[in-house]
Write a protein that holds these residues in place. Structure first.
Motif, short mmCIF file in Angstrom:
data_model
loop_
_atom_site.label_atom_id
_atom_site.label_comp_id
_atom_site.label_asym_id
_atom_site.label_seq_id
_atom_site.Cartn_x
_atom_site.Cartn_y
_atom_site.Cartn_z
N SER A 61 29.61 10.36 -11.99
CA SER A 61 29.19 10.01 -10.36
C SER A 61 30.06 9.00 -11.15
O SER A 61 30.45 8.27 -11.38
N THR A 63 31.65 5.62 -8.25
CA THR A 63 31.42 4.22 -6.84
C THR A 63 33.31 3.48 -6.68
O THR A 63 33.71 3.59 -7.52
N GLU A 68 29.42 5.46 -3.06
CA GLU A 68 28.95 6.10 -4.30
C GLU A 68 29.19 7.87 -3.74
O GLU A 68 28.40 7.93 -3.24
N TYR A 88 29.80 11.87 -1.30
CA TYR A 88 29.29 11.18 -1.18
C TYR A 88 28.03 10.99 -1.29
O TYR A 88 27.33 11.90 -0.34
#
Length: 161
Positions: A61, A63, A68, A88
Motif C-alpha cells: 500500500s 500514498t 491512498e 486507489y
C-alpha cells in the motif's frame, strides 16, 4: 623515433575501475518501506510505499498526492521484471471517481531500483515513467557510504579536499 612521437598503440585491456560498485540487492528480500517517483503530465509525483515481497509475489500500500492506494503484482527473477497493479482506495478528489481503477506498472529491477512505465489499464497510451527503490535505513546507509566512497575516489589523488 622519440617516445613522444611514436604512434599510439591500441589498448589490449581495460583498466579496472576504482569506483566502488553498489551492492546489488536481492529483490525478494526487500519487504518494507520504499520510495517512488512517477511522472504524470510532466509533473514529478513523490510516493511513499510499503511492500511485502515473498517468493516473487508482491503486495502493499502507499500514498501520493492523489490519495491512498493498494498494490499487487509479481517479480520474475530470471528477467528481473516487476509487474504491479495499483488501485486507489481513497483519493483526494471529493467525487472519489478514480477509486478502484487499475493502473499497471511495468518495470525492471536493476539491483538498486525498479524503473519503467506506468499507465491506466484502460488507456495504455497515457502514462509516464516511474522509479521506486527500497528506503529502509540500512539501504539508505549503504547508498550514502557508496556515494561518499565514489566522491572521494573521484577527487585528484583519491583524497578529500
Amino acid at each position: 623515433m622519440p617516445p613522444d612521437q611514436q604512434p599510439l598503440q591500441p589498448r589490449t585491456h581495460r583498466p579496472q575501475s576504482t569506483v566502488p560498485q553498489p551492492t546489488l540487492k536481492e529483490f525478494n528480500e526487500l519487504s518494507g518501506p520504499w520510495t517512488g517517483l512517477s511522472v504524470q503530465d510532466g509533473i514529478r509525483i513523490s510516493e511513499q510505499i510499503r511492500l511485502t515481497i515473498h517468493a516473487g509475489q508482491i503486495s502493499g500500500s502507499g500514498t501520493d498526492k492523489d490519495g491512498e492506494f493498494e498494490l499487487s503484482g509479481f517479480y520474475k527473477q530470471r528477467t528481473q521484471q516487476v509487474m504491479l497493479t495499483r488501485r486507489y482506495t481513497r483519493t483526494t478528489e471529493p467525487s472519489q471517481e478514480n477509486v478502484g481503477i487499475a493502473y499497471d506498472y511495468e518495470g525492471v529491477w536493476d539491483g538498486a531500483m525498479v524503473s519503467g512505465r506506468w499507465h491506466p489499464r484502460m488507456h495504455p497510451s497515457y502514462g509516464g515513467p516511474f522509479e521506486m527503490w527500497p528506503s529502509r535505513d540500512t539501504d539508505l546507509e549503504e547508498l550514502t557510504i557508496s556515494f561518499e566512497e565514489t566522491k572521494l575516489l573521484a577527487l585528484p589523488g583519491g583524497v578529500s579536499a
